[in-house]
Structure formats: C-alpha cells, structure tokens
Write a protein that holds these residues in place. Structure first.
Motif, short mmCIF file in Angstrom:
data_model
loop_
_atom_site.label_atom_id
_atom_site.label_comp_id
_atom_site.label_asym_id
_atom_site.label_seq_id
_atom_site.Cartn_x
_atom_site.Cartn_y
_atom_site.Cartn_z
N LEU A 47 -72.64 -37.11 -60.92
CA LEU A 47 -73.11 -37.35 -59.55
C LEU A 47 -72.28 -36.60 -58.52
O LEU A 47 -71.62 -37.20 -57.68
N PRO A 48 -72.30 -35.27 -58.54
CA PRO A 48 -71.49 -34.54 -57.56
C PRO A 48 -71.97 -34.79 -56.14
O PRO A 48 -73.17 -34.74 -55.86
N GLY A 49 -71.04 -35.10 -55.26
CA GLY A 49 -71.37 -35.30 -53.86
C GLY A 49 -72.03 -36.62 -53.52
O GLY A 49 -72.49 -36.81 -52.40
N VAL A 50 -72.08 -37.55 -54.47
CA VAL A 50 -72.68 -38.86 -54.21
C VAL A 50 -71.57 -39.86 -53.95
O VAL A 50 -70.67 -40.02 -54.78
N ALA A 51 -71.62 -40.54 -52.80
CA ALA A 51 -70.62 -41.55 -52.46
C ALA A 51 -70.93 -42.84 -53.20
O ALA A 51 -72.10 -43.15 -53.46
N LYS A 52 -69.89 -43.63 -53.50
CA LYS A 52 -70.13 -44.88 -54.22
C LYS A 52 -70.95 -45.85 -53.38
O LYS A 52 -71.68 -46.68 -53.93
N GLU A 53 -70.90 -45.72 -52.07
CA GLU A 53 -71.71 -46.57 -51.19
C GLU A 53 -73.20 -46.24 -51.30
O GLU A 53 -74.05 -47.06 -50.93
N ALA A 54 -73.52 -45.06 -51.82
CA ALA A 54 -74.92 -44.65 -51.96
C ALA A 54 -75.51 -45.02 -53.32
O ALA A 54 -76.64 -44.66 -53.62
N LEU A 55 -74.75 -45.76 -54.14
CA LEU A 55 -75.18 -46.13 -55.49
C LEU A 55 -75.55 -47.60 -55.58
O LEU A 55 -74.92 -48.45 -54.95
#
Length: 146
Positions: free
Chosen positions: A57-65
């Motif tokens: 998940l490059p560039g994906v913040a944990k808040e977006a999961l």
C-alpha cells in the motif's frame, strides 16, 4: 541467394498458466477484488503460529484503511489519493504510472484462524496482518477407543 523473409517461428512471451487462471477467476468473481483504479498486491504466508497477509500500500495512510472481519471473511478497504491537480497546492502531472482510487480486497478466513486475535501493522507502505491459528481447532488429539 539470401532469404528475404524471416522463417524462424515467432517468439511470444508466454504467461504462466497460473497467471492466466488467476486472471480468469478475478474477472469472473466480482466483489473479491474491487476498486476504482488501485488494487494492492497481496501475499499470504503460513508460519507455525498462523498466517501472515501482506498488502502493498504505497502512499496509503493508516487512517485511510478499514479492516473488517465478518461472517468468515476479512475485508481490507481504503483509498490511495491522487496528487492534487487543481487549486492552490496543485501539481502538474508530467507522467503518471501509479494507480489511485478506492480499493477493497476480501479474503475468506480458514476455520483454523482465531478471528479475535488478528493484528494489523502498517510499516513502510506494507500492511502486515497476523492471523494466528485457533489452538483449540489445530491441536492434535488422540482419542482412546473403549
């Protein structure tokens, strides 16, 4: 006399059978991998303690999961946001090879996994989910015949 035409057989890149087979099932089973452009790659490993699922998940913040376990399925969904191309902080895209958008990956959990003990960690663009075995279901027992 020289030959004007190539008489050698054409060389084609041969895709492994597994890749063709997986493509067929991914195309015919909607809902197991859905999204609007970005689909994270997934690797599954088995250890002595259970399974490990890794999603790139490059560039994906944990808040977006969002990670959800329901009715024997583990669903990982989220969004990889595209660069801002309008407004004050806009960038001009000269070349884009990356994919962006929302995604959802759904995995059937084996009955031997303890769904209450699943743990997740996002480090360096890799989401690692630890899915430990349920020891009550994986313990080998000998049953005495009477």
């Amino acid at each position: 006399m020289a030959t004007m035409f190539n008489t050698l057989p054409a060389r084609r890149v041969v895709r492994p059978f597994d890749a063709v087979f997986n493509q067929l099932f991914n195309d015919t089973l909607p809902g197991f991998a859905t999204g609007t452009g970005f689909m994270p790659a997934a690797d599954v490993f088995e250890t002595a303690a259970g399974f490990e699922l890794q999603l790139t998940l490059p560039g994906v913040a944990k808040e977006a999961l969002t990670i959800d376990v329901q009715e024997g399925f583990l669903t990982v969904s989220g969004e990889r946001k595209a660069p801002v191309t309008e407004g004050e902080n806009a960038v001009k895209v000269r070349r884009a090879e990356s994919s962006y958008g929302t995604f959802s990956r759904k995995f059937r959990l084996p009955e031997t996994v303890n769904a209450n003990a699943i743990q997740a960690e996002l480090t360096d663009g890799v989401l690692r989910l630890t899915l430990p075995f349920d020891t009550d279901k994986t313990t080998k027992r000998l049953i005495e015949v009477r």
